[in-house]
Design an enzyme around this catalytic site. Structure first.
Site, PDB file in Angstrom:
ATOM      1  N   HIS A  90       0.880  -1.138   0.124  1.00 47.89           N
ATOM      2  CA  HIS A  90       0.040  -0.161   0.053  1.00 47.89           C
ATOM      3  C   HIS A  90       0.818   1.264   0.027  1.00 47.89           C
ATOM      4  O   HIS A  90       1.912   1.255   0.349  1.00 47.89           O
ATOM      5  CB  HIS A  90      -1.029   0.046   1.146  1.00 47.89           C
ATOM      6  CG  HIS A  90      -0.033  -0.220   2.611  1.00 47.89           C
ATOM      7  ND1 HIS A  90       0.256   1.234   3.156  1.00 47.89           N
ATOM      8  CD2 HIS A  90       0.255  -0.958   3.468  1.00 47.89           C
ATOM      9  CE1 HIS A  90       0.771   0.970   4.253  1.00 47.89           C
ATOM     10  NE2 HIS A  90       1.033  -0.389   4.551  1.00 47.89           N
ATOM     11  N   GLU A 165      -2.323  -6.912   7.202  1.00 52.72           N
ATOM     12  CA  GLU A 165      -1.137  -6.857   8.008  1.00 52.72           C
ATOM     13  C   GLU A 165      -1.009  -7.685   9.276  1.00 52.72           C
ATOM     14  O   GLU A 165      -2.130  -8.010   9.670  1.00 52.72           O
ATOM     15  CB  GLU A 165      -0.674  -5.364   8.464  1.00 52.72           C
ATOM     16  CG  GLU A 165       0.736  -5.077   9.398  1.00 52.72           C
ATOM     17  CD  GLU A 165       1.801  -5.634   8.394  1.00 52.72           C
ATOM     18  OE1 GLU A 165       2.115  -6.939   8.487  1.00 52.72           O
ATOM     19  OE2 GLU A 165       2.602  -4.823   7.786  1.00 52.72           O
TER      20      GLU A 165
END
Length: 300
Positions: A90, A165
């Site tokens: 990202h 994550e």
């Protein structure tokens, strides 16, 4: 543990700013690598900022043999069995820049992160069109994926919480310096080299992170055998995917925001080939923030 994937319709990407002065200079262009002993030595010219895996290691999945092979020596017929998985981290968040541990907390992209998302989207739009794009459902990854989908003219983004994550438990939302003082047990667990060590406060072990993201990878490959797909995720998750695909080659580079890695995965045998890792050649305009938190061994 995780809800089922959902889809979102891509939106128009936000406008990008033109410059930033606090980034480091791009690394020198060009690289060479040696293939495995069975194949000839090859010299490859790479774009600035790219990192090519020097030797390919394929791990054992569902009974497949452990093999070492070079992507340059793979026959075209053999290559057709692989799904090309383009893995993108990202874009930058304010928490990345402030060195705050994000984990599952839902920070959004900052303006630089939006610029980076546009840059990587334009880079991918010039390559072979993917069959689908998958993303972590956390905002920083989902917005990056929507920008890529819009510019690459893809119909939707499949959001999958399995691509999140690592959950960092009690130290999410803290800097490492604050974590040492405020949550010493969780900090110690986070910094531990033991892969089965869970973090107090609901945090995952590295083994748990690997299990969910690798399972997700093979689920995606099963749906897209022989096709090209984009997967937008996070630094720690991407490092675990690399570790799975190349277990004998430690990752010595940082996975920067919107860097591109490419893994070829066979849906039939489970073999993996790391084709590229951590390419940031598309970020010459925005640069990469070297001291941003995440993307290295303490990624979150």
């Amino acid at each position: 543990m995780f809800p089922h994937p959902t889809t979102v319709t891509p939106q128009s990407p936000p406008p990008a700013r033109s410059s930033r002065v606090s980034f480091s200079s791009p690394s020198p262009a060009g690289a060479a690598f040696s293939t495995s002993p069975r194949s000839a030595v090859a010299s490859v010219s790479l774009p600035t900022g790219s990192v090519l895996a020097p030797e390919i290691s394929c791990n054992e999945v569902q009974g497949a043999a452990v093999v070492g092979m070079s992507s340059s020596s793979t026959a075209e017929g053999e290559r057709s069995e692989f799904t090309e998985v383009v893995v993108v981290r990202h874009g930058e968040t304010t928490w990345n820049a402030s060195r705050i541990i994000q984990g599952h907390l839902d920070a959004e992209l900052n303006e630089i992160g939006r610029q980076q998302a546009v840059a990587v989207a334009h880079r991918l739009s010039k390559e072979a069109k993917p069959a689908a794009i998958y993303s972590s459902d956390l905002k920083r990854a989902a917005e990056t994926a929507r920008t890529i989908a819009k510019i690459c003219n893809l119909p939707d983004v499949v959001l999958d919480p399995a691509l999140r994550e690592r959950h960092i438990g009690d130290i999410q939302g803290l800097t490492l310096q604050d974590a040492v003082k405020e949550k010493p047990e969780a900090y110690k667990a986070f910094m531990s080299h033991k892969r089965n060590k869970q973090i107090p406060g609901g945090g995952e072990s590295l083994d748990q992170l690997s299990e969910r993201c690798v399972s997700c990878l093979y689920s995606i490959v099963e749906k897209h055998k022989g096709e090209r797909v984009i997967l937008v995720s996070h630094g720690g998750t991407i490092r675990e995917l690399y570790r799975h695909a190349s277990p004998t080659r430690p990752l010595h580079t940082k996975i920067h925001n919107t860097s591109v890695s490419v893994i070829l995965v066979s849906g039939d045998t489970g073999r993996c080939i790391v084709k590229m890792c951590g390419d940031t050649s598309h970020l010459q305009a925005t640069g990469v923030l070297e001291n941003a938190f995440g993307g290295d061994k303490s990624s979150a």
